[in-house]
Design a protein around this motif. Structure first.
Motif, PDB file in Angstrom:
ATOM      1  N   ALA A  58      86.894 -21.709  21.332  1.00 51.96           N
ATOM      2  CA  ALA A  58      87.314 -20.713  20.190  1.00 51.96           C
ATOM      3  C   ALA A  58      88.813 -21.345  19.872  1.00 51.96           C
ATOM      4  CB  ALA A  58      87.081 -19.223  20.585  1.00 51.96           C
ATOM      5  N   GLU A  62      90.517 -22.291  16.238  1.00 53.86           N
ATOM      6  CA  GLU A  62      91.570 -21.528  15.646  1.00 53.86           C
ATOM      7  C   GLU A  62      92.690 -22.681  15.158  1.00 53.86           C
ATOM      8  OE1 GLU A  62      92.784 -18.327  18.349  1.00 53.86           O
ATOM      9  OE2 GLU A  62      91.848 -17.059  17.173  1.00 53.86           O
ATOM     10  N   GLN A  97      81.153 -14.377  22.105  1.00 52.45           N
ATOM     11  CA  GLN A  97      81.286 -13.722  20.730  1.00 52.45           C
ATOM     12  C   GLN A  97      82.705 -14.328  19.902  1.00 52.45           C
ATOM     13  OE1 GLN A  97      78.894 -11.850  19.289  1.00 52.45           O
ATOM     14  NE2 GLN A  97      80.097 -12.419  17.356  1.00 52.45           N
ATOM     15  N   PHE A  98      83.712 -14.395  20.590  1.00 52.23           N
ATOM     16  CA  PHE A  98      85.024 -14.803  20.052  1.00 52.23           C
ATOM     17  C   PHE A  98      84.915 -15.970  19.463  1.00 52.23           C
ATOM     18  CE2 PHE A  98      89.312 -16.533  21.680  1.00 52.23           C
ATOM     19  CZ  PHE A  98      89.907 -16.307  20.319  1.00 52.23           C
ATOM     20  N   HIS A 100      82.193 -17.660  18.440  1.00 55.05           N
ATOM     21  CA  HIS A 100      81.155 -17.239  16.994  1.00 55.05           C
ATOM     22  C   HIS A 100      81.903 -16.780  15.735  1.00 55.05           C
ATOM     23  CE1 HIS A 100      77.100 -18.280  18.596  1.00 55.05           C
ATOM     24  NE2 HIS A 100      77.306 -17.594  19.851  1.00 55.05           N
ATOM     25  N   ASN A 101      82.884 -15.815  16.203  1.00 59.22           N
ATOM     26  CA  ASN A 101      83.590 -14.966  15.322  1.00 59.22           C
ATOM     27  C   ASN A 101      84.632 -16.119  14.637  1.00 59.22           C
ATOM     28  OD1 ASN A 101      82.325 -12.713  15.744  1.00 59.22           O
ATOM     29  ND2 ASN A 101      84.048 -11.967  16.926  1.00 59.22           N
ATOM     30  N   VAL A 102      85.357 -16.922  15.391  1.00 61.98           N
ATOM     31  CA  VAL A 102      86.264 -17.847  15.099  1.00 61.98           C
ATOM     32  C   VAL A 102      85.549 -19.048  14.076  1.00 61.98           C
ATOM     33  CG1 VAL A 102      87.997 -19.484  15.619  1.00 61.98           C
ATOM     34  CG2 VAL A 102      87.840 -17.542  16.650  1.00 61.98           C
ATOM     35  N   ASN A 104      82.721 -18.600  12.235  1.00 62.14           N
ATOM     36  CA  ASN A 104      82.525 -18.135  11.197  1.00 62.14           C
ATOM     37  C   ASN A 104      83.655 -17.766  10.187  1.00 62.14           C
ATOM     38  OD1 ASN A 104      79.832 -17.595  11.775  1.00 62.14           O
ATOM     39  ND2 ASN A 104      79.893 -15.713  12.658  1.00 62.14           N
ATOM     40  N   ASN A 105      84.745 -17.552  10.789  1.00 58.16           N
ATOM     41  CA  ASN A 105      86.020 -17.260   9.902  1.00 58.16           C
ATOM     42  C   ASN A 105      86.481 -18.715   9.190  1.00 58.16           C
ATOM     43  OD1 ASN A 105      86.344 -14.582  10.441  1.00 58.16           O
ATOM     44  ND2 ASN A 105      87.429 -14.713  12.141  1.00 58.16           N
ATOM     45  N   ARG A 108      84.098 -19.466   6.659  1.00 57.04           N
ATOM     46  CA  ARG A 108      84.379 -18.828   5.340  1.00 57.04           C
ATOM     47  C   ARG A 108      85.652 -19.400   4.594  1.00 57.04           C
ATOM     48  NH1 ARG A 108      82.658 -14.558   8.330  1.00 57.04           N
ATOM     49  NH2 ARG A 108      84.356 -13.872   8.975  1.00 57.04           N
TER      50      ARG A 108
END
Length: 114
Positions: A58, A62, A97-98, A100-102, A104-105, A108
């Protein structure tokens, strides 16, 4: 050069402290020009795909997002294009989850989200 700096950040099995990681990432990127940042993305991608720890994955995602931001582009590097599915699979296998969120961001931001 970048690999050694990243090894220093992620060395050992020490729990990663977000503030420490952020500070060390900032020390790497603070003086990069857009061209230098874009040139480091492939090295960061190559490093990312060696990781198996969810938080490290993650944080690297970032970091890659920051490099793209400094570069001022959403044009994927050639290596990133080739390894995008490998990164997806890596996050699927090892990511929390962290991560996965990063991811996905990042998708995007780069315009590659489905």
């Amino acid at each position: 050069m970048l690999k050694e700096q990243l090894d220093e950040i992620f060395a050992g099995n020490v729990a990663l402290d977000e503030e420490v990681v952020s500070t060390k990432f900032y020390a790497i990127i603070k003086r990069l020009s857009p061209d230098e940042a874009y040139a480091l993305i492939d090295e960061a991608i190559a490093y990312l795909i060696t990781l198996k720890e969810s938080e490290a994955i993650a944080y690297m995602l970032e970091f890659i997002s920051s490099l793209y931001g400094i570069a001022g582009t959403n044009e994927l590097t050639p290596l990133h294009e080739v390894k995008a599915t490998v990164i997806d699979r890596q996050v699927e296998l090892y990511g929390n989850q962290f991560a996965h969120n990063v991811l996905n961001n990042l998708k995007r931001e780069l315009g590659t989200a489905k």
